[in-house]
Design a protein around this motif. Structure first.
Motif, PDB file in Angstrom:
ATOM      1  N   ARG A 135      53.260  19.076  42.663  1.00  0.00           N
ATOM      2  CA  ARG A 135      52.780  19.758  41.468  1.00  0.00           C
ATOM      3  C   ARG A 135      51.551  20.583  41.839  1.00  0.00           C
ATOM      4  N   VAL A 136      51.563  21.840  41.421  1.00  0.00           N
ATOM      5  CA  VAL A 136      50.512  22.797  41.775  1.00  0.00           C
ATOM      6  C   VAL A 136      49.922  23.367  40.495  1.00  0.00           C
ATOM      7  N   LEU A 137      48.593  23.393  40.414  1.00  0.00           N
ATOM      8  CA  LEU A 137      47.897  24.031  39.301  1.00  0.00           C
ATOM      9  C   LEU A 137      47.228  25.303  39.799  1.00  0.00           C
ATOM     10  N   VAL A 138      47.503  26.417  39.137  1.00  0.00           N
ATOM     11  CA  VAL A 138      46.887  27.702  39.455  1.00  0.00           C
ATOM     12  C   VAL A 138      45.992  28.096  38.295  1.00  0.00           C
ATOM     13  N   THR A 139      44.673  28.208  38.542  1.00  0.00           N
ATOM     14  CA  THR A 139      43.783  28.761  37.527  1.00  0.00           C
ATOM     15  C   THR A 139      43.665  30.268  37.760  1.00  0.00           C
ATOM     16  N   GLY A 140      43.198  30.984  36.751  1.00  0.00           N
ATOM     17  CA  GLY A 140      43.198  32.444  36.883  1.00  0.00           C
ATOM     18  C   GLY A 140      44.596  32.978  37.053  1.00  0.00           C
ATOM     19  N   ALA A 141      45.556  32.295  36.430  1.00  0.00           N
ATOM     20  CA  ALA A 141      46.968  32.598  36.684  1.00  0.00           C
ATOM     21  C   ALA A 141      47.411  33.928  36.106  1.00  0.00           C
ATOM     22  N   SER A 142      46.613  34.518  35.218  1.00  0.00           N
ATOM     23  CA  SER A 142      47.020  35.784  34.606  1.00  0.00           C
ATOM     24  C   SER A 142      46.716  36.991  35.476  1.00  0.00           C
ATOM     25  N   TYR A 184      42.162  27.629  29.139  1.00  0.00           N
ATOM     26  CA  TYR A 184      41.068  26.816  29.655  1.00  0.00           C
ATOM     27  C   TYR A 184      40.518  25.859  28.608  1.00  0.00           C
ATOM     28  N   ASP A 185      40.470  26.302  27.363  1.00  0.00           N
ATOM     29  CA  ASP A 185      39.864  25.448  26.337  1.00  0.00           C
ATOM     30  C   ASP A 185      40.742  24.248  25.971  1.00  0.00           C
ATOM     31  N   ALA A 186      41.973  24.206  26.469  1.00  0.00           N
ATOM     32  CA  ALA A 186      42.823  23.043  26.228  1.00  0.00           C
ATOM     33  C   ALA A 186      42.341  21.825  26.998  1.00  0.00           C
ATOM     34  N   GLY A 187      41.606  22.050  28.106  1.00  0.00           N
ATOM     35  CA  GLY A 187      41.041  20.955  28.875  1.00  0.00           C
ATOM     36  C   GLY A 187      42.062  20.276  29.771  1.00  0.00           C
ATOM     37  N   PRO A 188      41.587  19.372  30.632  1.00  0.00           N
ATOM     38  CA  PRO A 188      42.481  18.727  31.602  1.00  0.00           C
ATOM     39  C   PRO A 188      43.528  17.823  30.966  1.00  0.00           C
ATOM     40  N   GLY A 189      43.261  17.340  29.718  1.00  0.00           N
ATOM     41  CA  GLY A 189      44.225  16.447  29.084  1.00  0.00           C
ATOM     42  C   GLY A 189      45.550  17.087  28.771  1.00  0.00           C
ATOM     43  N   ALA A 190      45.608  18.421  28.801  1.00  0.00           N
ATOM     44  CA  ALA A 190      46.850  19.120  28.466  1.00  0.00           C
ATOM     45  C   ALA A 190      47.790  19.270  29.656  1.00  0.00           C
ATOM     46  N   GLU A 204      32.977  25.452  35.023  1.00  0.00           N
ATOM     47  CA  GLU A 204      33.536  24.314  34.314  1.00  0.00           C
ATOM     48  C   GLU A 204      35.059  24.285  34.383  1.00  0.00           C
ATOM     49  N   VAL A 205      35.685  25.454  34.531  1.00  0.00           N
ATOM     50  CA  VAL A 205      37.150  25.474  34.680  1.00  0.00           C
ATOM     51  C   VAL A 205      37.539  24.748  35.962  1.00  0.00           C
ATOM     52  N   PHE A 206      36.827  25.033  37.035  1.00  0.00           N
ATOM     53  CA  PHE A 206      37.093  24.329  38.291  1.00  0.00           C
ATOM     54  C   PHE A 206      36.866  22.825  38.123  1.00  0.00           C
ATOM     55  N   ARG A 207      35.774  22.453  37.445  1.00  0.00           N
ATOM     56  CA  ARG A 207      35.479  21.030  37.245  1.00  0.00           C
ATOM     57  C   ARG A 207      36.596  20.348  36.478  1.00  0.00           C
ATOM     58  N   ASP A 208      37.059  20.964  35.397  1.00  0.00           N
ATOM     59  CA  ASP A 208      38.154  20.375  34.625  1.00  0.00           C
ATOM     60  C   ASP A 208      39.420  20.255  35.459  1.00  0.00           C
ATOM     61  N   VAL A 218      44.988  18.690  47.791  1.00  0.00           N
ATOM     62  CA  VAL A 218      44.391  19.862  48.429  1.00  0.00           C
ATOM     63  C   VAL A 218      43.858  20.796  47.347  1.00  0.00           C
ATOM     64  N   VAL A 219      42.646  21.290  47.545  1.00  0.00           N
ATOM     65  CA  VAL A 219      42.051  22.283  46.657  1.00  0.00           C
ATOM     66  C   VAL A 219      41.775  23.540  47.472  1.00  0.00           C
ATOM     67  N   VAL A 220      42.276  24.667  47.013  1.00  0.00           N
ATOM     68  CA  VAL A 220      42.037  25.952  47.670  1.00  0.00           C
ATOM     69  C   VAL A 220      41.285  26.850  46.689  1.00  0.00           C
ATOM     70  N   CYS A 221      40.075  27.242  47.043  1.00  0.00           N
ATOM     71  CA  CYS A 221      39.264  28.140  46.213  1.00  0.00           C
ATOM     72  C   CYS A 221      39.265  29.523  46.855  1.00  0.00           C
ATOM     73  N   TYR A 222      39.689  30.538  46.110  1.00  0.00           N
ATOM     74  CA  TYR A 222      39.702  31.884  46.686  1.00  0.00           C
ATOM     75  C   TYR A 222      38.864  32.869  45.877  1.00  0.00           C
ATOM     76  N   GLY A 223      38.154  32.392  44.853  1.00  0.00           N
ATOM     77  CA  GLY A 223      37.324  33.284  44.048  1.00  0.00           C
ATOM     78  C   GLY A 223      36.434  32.483  43.128  1.00  0.00           C
ATOM     79  N   ASN A 224      35.577  33.199  42.405  1.00  0.00           N
ATOM     80  CA  ASN A 224      34.691  32.550  41.436  1.00  0.00           C
ATOM     81  C   ASN A 224      34.353  33.583  40.370  1.00  0.00           C
ATOM     82  N   THR A 225      35.294  33.813  39.455  1.00  0.00           N
ATOM     83  CA  THR A 225      35.109  34.880  38.479  1.00  0.00           C
ATOM     84  C   THR A 225      34.001  34.571  37.480  1.00  0.00           C
ATOM     85  N   THR A 226      33.658  33.291  37.302  1.00  0.00           N
ATOM     86  CA  THR A 226      32.562  32.956  36.399  1.00  0.00           C
ATOM     87  C   THR A 226      31.197  33.201  37.035  1.00  0.00           C
ATOM     88  N   ARG A 227      31.196  33.369  38.361  1.00  0.00           N
ATOM     89  CA  ARG A 227      29.939  33.580  39.104  1.00  0.00           C
ATOM     90  C   ARG A 227      28.908  32.497  38.783  1.00  0.00           C
TER      91      ARG A 227
END
Length: 308
Positions: A135-142, A184-190, A204-208, A218-227
């Motif tokens: 199972r893979v989670l992609v943030t910034g998926a849009s 993002y506002d759905a939180g990790p419980g979703a 906080e998106v990364f933290r959730d 494995v966690v792969v970070c390739y950006g930080n749009t929230t700076r």
């Protein structure tokens, strides 16, 4: 010839200006550019570079002068490639190791959208390792990278969860292969726990999202749009033993990777209908400001391209 450069007045407007013709190294081919894409990294550079600086990495066009050392494609070949930050030009010299021929049927716009976004997504998947049955989670998926990452992970046999900033930005993600789409506002419980997290958001998106990573994941970070600083749960090591965190920066990866071959793989997937670069905005290279503004204001779900 003309090229897009940072404005002389220090403002945000970008217009074509006269620049010298490219003088290729022996290992470079000269490409007549037909389309270029706009990455958020380009916009960051726009505000950092001095007036008159060249811009642009993603290029699609036709070889008009083959490399003098005999490497790379011959004159007349349709190609895509990664420029050395001077790609938003009528002609550009490109290293043949960063070029790949276009298969029949691949449009200029799709080809131009692929290099930076596609290679970043591909290398993120390779850092993650085998994905079959995981199972893979992609943030910034849009975004451009995120939408390609969703497709590559699904094609590799993963169950994919996709997070984006709003319901509007999640449109089309299910069709690209995401089984679970959330904001993002759905939180990790979703979202169910995952074996792999691919993050471009930070904060906080990364933290959730990190709270969902299984032990030895494995966690792969390739950006930080929230700076903002990355934030981990207080028990991150104890609760999730063995989790590996990898940082990916494309231009650090490229000297160690067969970039042209990897780009050819991605282009072949596009030609076969197995990968959609998801170009949703096509603008005029001679009048780039509306397109740059749309990307900067996050109005583009997918990739934006300028055509010459």
């Amino acid at each position: 010839m003309q090229a897009l450069t940072t404005p002389a007045d220090g403002g945000t407007g970008v217009r074509p200006v006269a620049v010298p013709e490219p003088e290729p190294r022996p290992d470079q081919a000269v490409v007549e550019v037909r389309a270029v894409s706009v990455n958020r990294g380009d916009l960051s550079l726009l505000g950092m570079l001095p007036p008159g600086s060249r811009l642009g990495f993603d290029v699609a066009g036709t070889v008009v002068q083959a490399a003098a050392d005999g490497s790379g494609p011959p004159t007349g070949t349709r190609v895509a490639g990664v420029a050395e930050r001077d790609g938003w030009s009528e002609r550009v010299a490109l290293s043949t190791t960063r070029l790949a021929p276009l298969p029949d049927g691949v449009e200029w716009t799709d080809a131009a959208a692929l290099p930076v976004a596609g290679l970043t997504a591909l290398y993120a998947m390779r850092h993650a390792g085998s994905l079959l049955g995981r199972r893979v989670l992609v943030t910034g998926a849009s975004g451009g990278v995120g939408r390609i990452a969703v497709q590559l992970a699904r094609a590799a046999g993963a169950e994919v969860a996709a997070w984006a900033g709003s319901a509007e930005r999640t449109k089309g993600l299910s069709e690209l292969g995401a089984a679970d789409v959330s904001t993002y506002d759905a939180g990790p419980g979703a979202t169910r726990p995952v074996h792999v997290l691919v993050d471009s958001v930070g904060g906080e998106v990364f933290r959730d999202a990190f709270q969902l990573v299984e032990p030895r994941g494995v966690v792969v970070c390739y950006g930080n749009t929230t700076r903002t600083d990355l934030s981990l749960p207080f028990d991150w090591g104890h609760a999730r033993p063995g989790v590996r965190i990898r940082y990916l920066h494309l231009f650090d990866e490229m000297p160690r990777r067969p970039v042209g071959n990897d780009l050819a793989v991605l282009l072949r997937l596009v030609a076969e209908g197995a990968l959609d670069p998801h170009v949703t905005l096509v603008g005029d290279w001679a009048d780039p400001d509306p397109t740059l503004r749309s990307v900067g204001e996050r109005q583009v779900n997918g990739k934006a391209v300028l055509v010459l």
